[in-house]
Design a protein around this motif. Structure first.
Motif, PDB file in Angstrom:
ATOM      1  N   ASP A 130      32.191  36.259  55.287  1.00 27.46           N
ATOM      2  CA  ASP A 130      32.309  37.658  55.707  1.00 27.46           C
ATOM      3  C   ASP A 130      33.206  38.460  54.767  1.00 27.46           C
ATOM      4  N   ILE A 131      34.199  37.817  54.190  1.00 23.98           N
ATOM      5  CA  ILE A 131      35.060  38.508  53.221  1.00 23.98           C
ATOM      6  C   ILE A 131      34.284  38.821  51.943  1.00 23.98           C
ATOM      7  N   PHE A 132      33.554  37.833  51.435  1.00 26.24           N
ATOM      8  CA  PHE A 132      32.847  38.032  50.173  1.00 26.24           C
ATOM      9  C   PHE A 132      31.555  38.829  50.322  1.00 26.24           C
ATOM     10  N   SER A 133      31.143  39.063  51.577  1.00 31.03           N
ATOM     11  CA  SER A 133      29.989  39.936  51.801  1.00 31.03           C
ATOM     12  C   SER A 133      30.419  41.327  52.267  1.00 31.03           C
ATOM     13  N   GLY A 134      31.736  41.516  52.459  1.00 32.02           N
ATOM     14  CA  GLY A 134      32.262  42.837  52.781  1.00 32.02           C
ATOM     15  C   GLY A 134      32.387  43.148  54.265  1.00 32.02           C
ATOM     16  N   LEU A 147      46.863  44.338  55.526  1.00 30.93           N
ATOM     17  CA  LEU A 147      46.759  44.556  54.088  1.00 30.93           C
ATOM     18  C   LEU A 147      45.287  44.519  53.691  1.00 30.93           C
ATOM     19  N   ALA A 148      44.857  45.515  52.948  1.00 33.24           N
ATOM     20  CA  ALA A 148      43.455  45.576  52.516  1.00 33.24           C
ATOM     21  C   ALA A 148      43.115  44.388  51.618  1.00 33.24           C
ATOM     22  N   ILE A 149      41.912  43.872  51.778  1.00 29.10           N
ATOM     23  CA  ILE A 149      41.438  42.756  50.965  1.00 29.10           C
ATOM     24  C   ILE A 149      40.797  43.291  49.689  1.00 29.10           C
ATOM     25  N   THR A 150      41.218  42.738  48.571  1.00 26.24           N
ATOM     26  CA  THR A 150      40.597  43.050  47.282  1.00 26.24           C
ATOM     27  C   THR A 150      39.908  41.788  46.769  1.00 26.24           C
ATOM     28  N   VAL A 151      38.594  41.844  46.649  1.00 24.29           N
ATOM     29  CA  VAL A 151      37.819  40.688  46.181  1.00 24.29           C
ATOM     30  C   VAL A 151      37.703  40.724  44.661  1.00 24.29           C
ATOM     31  N   ILE A 152      37.991  39.604  44.039  1.00 24.53           N
ATOM     32  CA  ILE A 152      37.773  39.417  42.605  1.00 24.53           C
ATOM     33  C   ILE A 152      36.650  38.399  42.459  1.00 24.53           C
ATOM     34  N   ASN A 153      35.528  38.820  41.934  1.00 24.89           N
ATOM     35  CA  ASN A 153      34.394  37.918  41.780  1.00 24.89           C
ATOM     36  C   ASN A 153      34.313  37.424  40.341  1.00 24.89           C
ATOM     37  N   ARG A 154      33.488  36.406  40.122  1.00 24.33           N
ATOM     38  CA  ARG A 154      33.237  35.925  38.776  1.00 24.33           C
ATOM     39  C   ARG A 154      32.054  36.681  38.190  1.00 24.33           C
ATOM     40  N   SER A 155      31.921  36.675  36.879  1.00 23.16           N
ATOM     41  CA  SER A 155      30.832  37.398  36.224  1.00 23.16           C
ATOM     42  C   SER A 155      29.486  36.766  36.575  1.00 23.16           C
ATOM     43  N   GLN A 178      35.389  43.797  41.444  1.00 27.09           N
ATOM     44  CA  GLN A 178      35.750  43.559  40.048  1.00 27.09           C
ATOM     45  C   GLN A 178      35.282  42.163  39.655  1.00 27.09           C
ATOM     46  N   GLU A 179      34.780  42.004  38.429  1.00 25.12           N
ATOM     47  CA  GLU A 179      34.300  40.710  37.974  1.00 25.12           C
ATOM     48  C   GLU A 179      35.094  40.238  36.765  1.00 25.12           C
ATOM     49  N   GLN A 180      35.381  38.951  36.740  1.00 23.38           N
ATOM     50  CA  GLN A 180      36.095  38.327  35.628  1.00 23.38           C
ATOM     51  C   GLN A 180      35.369  37.059  35.218  1.00 23.38           C
ATOM     52  N   ASP A 181      35.435  36.729  33.927  1.00 25.09           N
ATOM     53  CA  ASP A 181      34.615  35.626  33.444  1.00 25.09           C
ATOM     54  C   ASP A 181      35.363  34.327  33.164  1.00 25.09           C
ATOM     55  N   THR A 193      48.519  40.435  41.995  1.00 28.53           N
ATOM     56  CA  THR A 193      47.966  41.605  42.669  1.00 28.53           C
ATOM     57  C   THR A 193      47.919  41.402  44.181  1.00 28.53           C
ATOM     58  N   PRO A 194      48.669  42.189  44.963  1.00 30.28           N
ATOM     59  CA  PRO A 194      48.697  42.042  46.422  1.00 30.28           C
ATOM     60  C   PRO A 194      47.304  42.191  47.046  1.00 30.28           C
ATOM     61  N   GLY A 195      47.024  41.341  48.038  1.00 27.06           N
ATOM     62  CA  GLY A 195      45.794  41.458  48.815  1.00 27.06           C
ATOM     63  C   GLY A 195      44.562  40.831  48.198  1.00 27.06           C
ATOM     64  N   THR A 196      44.701  40.209  47.031  1.00 25.01           N
ATOM     65  CA  THR A 196      43.527  39.709  46.331  1.00 25.01           C
ATOM     66  C   THR A 196      43.076  38.330  46.798  1.00 25.01           C
ATOM     67  N   ILE A 197      41.768  38.092  46.631  1.00 21.12           N
ATOM     68  CA  ILE A 197      41.167  36.790  46.888  1.00 21.12           C
ATOM     69  C   ILE A 197      40.104  36.545  45.827  1.00 21.12           C
ATOM     70  N   SER A 198      39.984  35.311  45.402  1.00 19.78           N
ATOM     71  CA  SER A 198      38.933  34.907  44.480  1.00 19.78           C
ATOM     72  C   SER A 198      38.735  33.405  44.619  1.00 19.78           C
TER      73      SER A 198
END
Length: 289
Positions: A130-134, A147-155, A178-181, A193-198
């Protein structure tokens, strides 16, 4: 007269030396192995390549990342000798698995990570989905801080992303993020970064500045991966052309040797293929227990 002879001798000697160096470099390039692909496997491939060169001085091994998609497309195009991937070649569009040979080198666990300030150490699989689907957007919805959740996805070319979404999302569209490789970049962003998950691979998760999450009360350990109790894991593949030269096959043989499987693989945080008690097919289905 003597000086002229000496000068001629020096020129001749230098010419022989230069020719020897050039010949040696040419031979070395003849056995050059370029390995491109999975960032999750990059750590293992780099260290194994360094160790291999110590006993195979005529070898030249170059390791690069770029993602599983890049590794598969590059080896298919014969641009590199080995393409590394976290996913099966037959699952990727544009890749003809029939022209490639698959070598399963190791297994790597994948773990969700969060910034330490979110106040959460465990999620259910459904909450993670549910987090990664919003659907879940604030940590207080899962017992954490307001605290708001900020999702960091992979490329999109990431094999780790493909594995994660195949196991967790199962066809559900991921939230825009946001995507990172690379594992290292993701870890750095989450730690600061506060609130982030990946999510990252186990070998990159040994950082006190991030919080690794348990899922359904199950801890992310290699022992739990071997039995599929921890379900987030993938094979680390090395793909070659069917007609790969002997020196490439020799390096693959080294990767599958006891020295690497029982020594380097666990040392770096991966799991030997010999230690798995289950196997999976290309659809992430357990086929043997």
């Amino acid at each position: 007269m003597f000086k002229q002879r000496l000068r001629k001798f020096i020129i001749f000697f230098v010419s022989i030396l230069v020719a020897t160096v050039i010949t040696g470099c040419a031979r070395n390039n003849d056995k050059k192995i370029t390995i491109v692909g999975s960032s999750a496997m990059q750590l293992l491939a780099e260290q194994a390549g360094n160790d291999y060169r110590l006993t195979h001085t005529d070898s030249n091994i170059v390791v690069q990342g770029g993602g599983s998609g890049t590794g598969l497309s590059q080896v298919q195009a014969k641009a590199v000798e080995i393409g590394t991937s976290d996913v099966f070649a037959e699952t990727q569009k544009g890749i003809d698995a029939k022209v490639l040979t698959d070598y399963k080198i190791a297994i790597v666990g994948i773990v969700p990570i969060v910034n330490k300030g979110v106040g959460v150490k465990n999620l259910t699989f459904q909450q993670l989905k549910d987090i990664f689907s919003g659907k879940i957007t604030n940590w207080k919805q899962v017992g954490g801080k307001n605290l708001a959740i900020t999702v960091i996805n992979r490329s999109k070319g990431s094999g780790t992303r493909s594995s994660f979404e195949g196991i967790v999302l199962k066809g559900v569209k991921p939230v825009k993020a946001q995507e990172q490789d690379s594992n290292g970049t993701v870890r750095k962003i989450v730690s600061s970064t506060p609130g982030t998950i990946s999510y990252i691979s186990f070998p990159y998760a040994n950082d006190k500045n991030i919080q690794k999450l348990s899922l359904n009360g199950i801890a992310p350990t290699n022992d739990n991966v071997t039995t599929n109790k921890w379900q987030l894991w993938s094979y680390e593949h090395m793909y070659t052309q069917k007609n790969a030269p002997k020196y490439v096959k020799d390096f693959i043989k080294y990767m599958l040797s006891t020295k690497v499987q029982k020594g380097l693989v666990p040392k770096l945080g991966y799991i030997s293929i010999d230690d798995m008690k289950v196997t999976r097919d290309s659809n992430n289905q357990v086929v043997k227990e």
